[in-house]
Every structure is written in C-alpha cells, then in structure tokens.
Design a protein around this motif. Sequence first.
Motif, PDB file in Angstrom:
ATOM      1  N   HIS A   1      31.182 -18.710 -15.539  1.00 16.79           N
ATOM      2  CA  HIS A   1      31.599 -18.231 -14.219  1.00 16.79           C
ATOM      3  C   HIS A   1      30.637 -17.195 -13.655  1.00 16.79           C
ATOM      4  CE1 HIS A   1      35.316 -20.437 -14.529  1.00 16.79           C
ATOM      5  NE2 HIS A   1      35.628 -19.826 -15.663  1.00 16.79           N
TER       6      HIS A   1
ATOM      7  N   GLU B   1      34.314 -24.790  -8.858  1.00 15.58           N
ATOM      8  CA  GLU B   1      33.993 -23.359  -8.842  1.00 15.58           C
ATOM      9  C   GLU B   1      32.492 -23.134  -8.943  1.00 15.58           C
ATOM     10  OE1 GLU B   1      36.206 -24.831 -10.837  1.00 15.58           O
ATOM     11  OE2 GLU B   1      38.074 -24.144  -9.928  1.00 15.58           O
ATOM     12  N   THR B   2      31.828 -23.904  -9.813  1.00 21.65           N
ATOM     13  CA  THR B   2      30.372 -23.771  -9.952  1.00 21.65           C
ATOM     14  C   THR B   2      29.671 -24.216  -8.681  1.00 21.65           C
ATOM     15  OG1 THR B   2      30.558 -24.158 -12.334  1.00 21.65           O
ATOM     16  CG2 THR B   2      28.383 -24.445 -11.356  1.00 21.65           C
TER      17      THR B   2
END
Length: 265
Positions: A149, A253-254
Amino acid sequence: MDKVAEILAEASAEAVEPRFRALAAGEVMEKAPGEVVTVADREAEAIIARRLRELLPVPVVGEEAVAADPALARALHDEPAAWLVDPVDGTANFVAGRPDYAVMCSLVRSGRTVASWIWQPATATAYRAELGAGSWRDGTRLTRPPAPHDAAKLRGSVKSRFLEPDRQERLRANAAAFGEVSPGRHAAGIEYPDVVEGRCDFILYWRTLPWDHAPGSLLVTEAGGVSSRLDGNPYRPEAPGGEDGLLVAADPETWELTRAVLLRD
C-alpha cells in the motif's frame, strides 16, 4: 479454450521456435521506422489465422495483416465477433535472441475481449483467460497477490517512448517515488503475466495496439487486477490510432495510487 491454446503452441513450434537465434539473412525486415518483422511473424500468423477461422469463421485481425491493410482492423467494431492475433509479440527481442517473446490471441465480441491466450515458448507456459471464468496458467487458476500500500514499495514499469519530451520528463520525475521502476521487458505477452504473478505491481503503457493489450488486459482483470485508461474507463480493444494511455495494476487501490503519483503536477 484448449483448442486455441493448441493452435498457438503448434504454430509456434512450426514457424517460430525453429528460427529463434537462427534467423537467416533476409528473414528480418523493417515494416515501419524502428519496427521489424520476420518471416516467423508472417508464417505463424498465416497458420494461426487459417486454423482459427476453421474453429470459428469470423474475421481475423492479425498484426501483420493490418500492417498490409489497415482497414482490416475495422472488424473490431464493425463485426459482432473477431479474432485478434499477435504471432510474435516482442519481435525485437526475438530477433536479438532474447527469450522474452510470446504468441498471443484474443476473441473479441461486440467490442469486448471475452477470451485470450498467451503462449510463452521459452518456458513452454500457457496463460489463458475467459470473461467471467478467471485466469489460468496451464492448469492453475491465478489470483493476483496483494500489492504493497506504500508507493515506495511498489515495483513497476513506465513506457513513455511515444510521449512528447516534456511529459516524459514529468513521468520520470514522478516515478522516482516508487520503489523500483524498470523499462519493462519489451513484450506485453511477458509483462502482463508478470503483473498477474506478482513480479510487477503496475505498468503504464502509452501506445496501445489491440493485439498487444487485449490478451493481457483480460488476464489481469480476471485475476483481480485493473487495466483501465487514465480516465478510469476499462480497456477495450480499438483499431490502431485510437485512444492512448493505459494503466495496468495489481488491484484497484494500486491503480488509484499509481495514477495519482504518476500524474501529479
């Protein structure tokens, strides 16, 4: 699904692999400035196209056929279904004797990729994906492992060759925030599987020729990743000359994090 995989492997064994590191004089030509083609590309495409038509008689949009007649690419949006073929993805690697090359195919219906196949001759590895049915390496179903993350821990590739110099410089400066940024392996049929297998977390492509990106995009998305234009719209195969810019990432998310870092002012 299995029959198409057989077609790719058999065409590769017949027309491509015997010429790896054995191309004769006159078997490599320049089809456009900086882009080469070989007799292996052309012979493999002819074999694959013929056999795919026997399997499903719809138009075949092959890289080399479109180079000779660009109008053939219209089938991607004019026809209910079409095959997409890249007989030797990573031709420059193939010519140089580097093993990073692949043989690829996709099936497009109503402008959407519904099935794809990637054959990597150097490792005898077959990847395939089917819309709604997952991604597979040989007999193993693939799920993309979680990515970090933290941008400083992400590994990726930024392909800026076709961008103007000022935008290239901006991307290079922004990419310094990532843990590792490489120039990639110069073959989509190697790079997309790298994302799915967790060897790479993101790739930014600029030019997006359909035979290069349709197979891998489906492989990535069916494994839980993202392949979307920079405005967030999911990738759809388009004829050459269409929209540019494609960000591929391990997960949503990436994708969002990578886009924010690369495009910041």
